[in-house]
Design a protein around this motif. Structure first.
Motif, PDB file in Angstrom:
ATOM      1  N   ILE B  25       0.859  -1.177   0.000  1.00  0.00           N
ATOM      2  CA  ILE B  25       0.000   0.000   0.000  1.00  0.00           C
ATOM      3  C   ILE B  25       0.895   1.227   0.000  1.00  0.00           C
ATOM      4  O   ILE B  25       1.895   1.273   0.715  1.00  0.00           O
ATOM      5  CB  ILE B  25      -0.934   0.024   1.220  1.00  0.00           C
ATOM      6  N   PRO B  27       1.667   4.796   1.046  1.00  0.00           N
ATOM      7  CA  PRO B  27       1.212   5.806   2.000  1.00  0.00           C
ATOM      8  C   PRO B  27       0.997   7.136   1.292  1.00  0.00           C
ATOM      9  O   PRO B  27       1.715   7.487   0.367  1.00  0.00           O
ATOM     10  CB  PRO B  27       2.372   5.912   2.996  1.00  0.00           C
ATOM     11  N   ASN B  29       1.563  10.558   1.530  1.00  0.00           N
ATOM     12  CA  ASN B  29       2.200  11.745   2.126  1.00  0.00           C
ATOM     13  C   ASN B  29       3.097  12.432   1.119  1.00  0.00           C
ATOM     14  O   ASN B  29       3.078  12.129  -0.070  1.00  0.00           O
ATOM     15  CB  ASN B  29       2.989  11.365   3.394  1.00  0.00           C
ATOM     16  N   LYS B  31       6.313  12.435   0.668  1.00  0.00           N
ATOM     17  CA  LYS B  31       7.560  11.805   0.209  1.00  0.00           C
ATOM     18  C   LYS B  31       7.376  11.084  -1.132  1.00  0.00           C
ATOM     19  O   LYS B  31       6.263  10.786  -1.536  1.00  0.00           O
ATOM     20  CB  LYS B  31       8.058  10.807   1.256  1.00  0.00           C
ATOM     21  N   GLU B  32       8.478  10.773  -1.777  1.00  0.00           N
ATOM     22  CA  GLU B  32       8.455  10.025  -3.031  1.00  0.00           C
ATOM     23  C   GLU B  32       7.869   8.644  -2.767  1.00  0.00           C
ATOM     24  O   GLU B  32       8.255   7.964  -1.832  1.00  0.00           O
ATOM     25  CB  GLU B  32       9.893   9.906  -3.567  1.00  0.00           C
ATOM     26  N   LYS B  33       6.890   8.224  -3.591  1.00  0.00           N
ATOM     27  CA  LYS B  33       6.197   6.966  -3.324  1.00  0.00           C
ATOM     28  C   LYS B  33       6.487   5.918  -4.388  1.00  0.00           C
ATOM     29  O   LYS B  33       6.434   6.206  -5.573  1.00  0.00           O
ATOM     30  CB  LYS B  33       4.697   7.224  -3.315  1.00  0.00           C
ATOM     31  N   PRO B  34       6.711   4.688  -3.981  1.00  0.00           N
ATOM     32  CA  PRO B  34       6.952   3.629  -4.948  1.00  0.00           C
ATOM     33  C   PRO B  34       5.637   3.070  -5.482  1.00  0.00           C
ATOM     34  O   PRO B  34       4.597   3.172  -4.852  1.00  0.00           O
ATOM     35  CB  PRO B  34       7.683   2.577  -4.127  1.00  0.00           C
ATOM     36  N   LYS B  64       7.538   6.633  -7.977  1.00  0.00           N
ATOM     37  CA  LYS B  64       6.308   7.062  -8.651  1.00  0.00           C
ATOM     38  C   LYS B  64       6.506   7.795  -9.970  1.00  0.00           C
ATOM     39  O   LYS B  64       5.817   7.555 -10.934  1.00  0.00           O
ATOM     40  CB  LYS B  64       5.505   7.949  -7.713  1.00  0.00           C
ATOM     41  N   TYR B  65       7.444   8.757  -9.999  1.00  0.00           N
ATOM     42  CA  TYR B  65       7.561   9.581 -11.199  1.00  0.00           C
ATOM     43  C   TYR B  65       8.654   9.096 -12.143  1.00  0.00           C
ATOM     44  O   TYR B  65       9.095   9.821 -13.012  1.00  0.00           O
ATOM     45  CB  TYR B  65       7.798  11.037 -10.810  1.00  0.00           C
ATOM     46  N   SER B  66       9.122   7.877 -11.963  1.00  0.00           N
ATOM     47  CA  SER B  66      10.177   7.383 -12.838  1.00  0.00           C
ATOM     48  C   SER B  66       9.570   6.755 -14.087  1.00  0.00           C
ATOM     49  O   SER B  66       8.391   6.420 -14.150  1.00  0.00           O
ATOM     50  CB  SER B  66      11.036   6.374 -12.094  1.00  0.00           C
TER      51      SER B  66
ATOM     52  N   THR C  68      12.881   5.761   0.647  1.00  0.00           N
ATOM     53  CA  THR C  68      11.527   5.781   0.098  1.00  0.00           C
ATOM     54  C   THR C  68      10.639   4.909   0.985  1.00  0.00           C
ATOM     55  O   THR C  68      10.961   3.753   1.254  1.00  0.00           O
ATOM     56  CB  THR C  68      11.533   5.184  -1.329  1.00  0.00           C
ATOM     57  N   THR C  71       4.760   0.380   2.231  1.00  0.00           N
ATOM     58  CA  THR C  71       3.965  -0.334   3.220  1.00  0.00           C
ATOM     59  C   THR C  71       3.778  -1.765   2.714  1.00  0.00           C
ATOM     60  O   THR C  71       3.269  -1.964   1.615  1.00  0.00           O
ATOM     61  CB  THR C  71       2.603   0.353   3.415  1.00  0.00           C
TER      62      THR C  71
END
Lengths: 90, 90, 90, 90, 90, 90, 90
Positions: B25, B27, B29, B31-34, B64-66, C68, C71
């Protein structure tokens, strides 16, 4: 004839219709978008580089704003760094 | 078929539902998200690189933005640099 | 299970209480602040790197904004580049 | 005589008319545009570099804002880094 | 105990009084100012690096804004990259 | 005597009159302009570098804003990195 | 005693009067200006580097804003990276 030097290839852009035919459609959003083209000339350096599987006639996908436009005998081409080529359509 | 070149792989994004099923999942927020996806094609260079344990079918997590979006035969994919892959879900 | 690739490790953050117990307190000022966590998975590349004395179970200190968040099965982790790990608490 | 040093060549720009004759037309848009010129002197380093197929007399295409202008005996030339040369017109 | 990893050392800052005693006074102007400290732990990598003459107990001078503060068992330390150490007071 | 160290040479600027005599005229436009000078001292490193064909007495052309001015015994000179030298006037 | 580490030397600035005596005058303009100093300590790394002809007692010229000031036993010095030293006054 135009012969690229360094890690560069000469690419003929694929027309919109051709693009649909090959199955590649560019999504219309804010992200960097790839385009499709056909390699018409490669440098000696690309030719001799065993790790670069690029040859004349290959259909390649590349990032939208990469490369430099040139017009040779009335026809538009793109000089691309091989790093800007994302992949080959087989 | 699309064959990536250089240190790149072609990835099919995992749908939101699938993502929940696999237990990852993201999160919500600042920060950079996978994100999660499945590798559908790898370059010859990735294939031959012994330090890169990536193969077709692997479920991977990436920032995320890769990557660059492409649509092949009406289906959306992502061309990712292997550096942007954080890990594999086993 | 999540298996990091490249020079990355998966880290479980240490809770505030645990942090006090281990003796590491983060001063509250304008400078970059380290945080504490426990390594729960390392990549094959980290495992085989003789110069990186990192293994599962190690308690590590890392810079605050590095890594990074992900979860996995409802629990939060951090994927960290090994360069962002300042040291190990022995 | 001017002898370039390092990975540089001395180039004489091709006039607009000559440019049309050789078939290279520069499209008028916002992208970086290449220009055409003739190599009149190369450095010893370029001469000895087997991967650089550049010699005196070669007609080359280069990016518009690259190089440094110099005037030798009343005539204008351009000192170009070989990296800024996109290809050769054969 | 805190064991640095990579090219890092753990440093205990020298108090203002001690600093005067050792003869190092930091001029109060706009330039980057060095500070003085004592090495209390070094990484295995620093230990094995023959070109780095740094060991526990050495009094070192380092640039003012370098390093990361950490507090271990109520005492403040600094984790410094060895590149930020200007010299040793012998 | 001033002996440069590293990849540097000491250059005496050529006066405006001398510059006209040697045939180099600097065009007056917005682009970076080269200037002319005479090498009066070279470092041991330049002397021993077989790829750098620079010696005392050489007349060189260099970019306008490169180098550092110094005055030795009332006379102005320029300390130039060899990378900023575009070529030699033979 | 202060012993520099890495590619650094400890330099004692030359006073204005001494500077005039040695013949180096710094022109007062907008460009980066070199200053003069005397090397009082060198690191082991500099000592063992055969390409760096620097030793204690050498009078050196360096760029104005380079280095870090330190005061040792009431006397001001400068810790300089060897890259910032333009040349030696022989």
């Amino acid at each position: 004839m135009f012969k690229p030097i360094g890690l560069r290839v000469l690419v003929e852009r694929v027309e919109e219709e051709a693009k649909t035919a090959s199955g590649i459609i560019i999504p219309d959003n804010a992200k960097e978008k790839p385009l499709e083209g056909k390699i018409v000339a490669i440098s000696k350096e690309v030719e001799e580089d065993e790790n670069l599987p690029l040859k004349e006639g290959d259909k390649v996908v590349f990032a939208k704003y990469s490369g430099t436009d040139i017009t040779i005998e009335g026809k538009e081409y793109l000089v691309l760094n091989t790093d800007d080529i994302l992949g080959i359509i087989e």
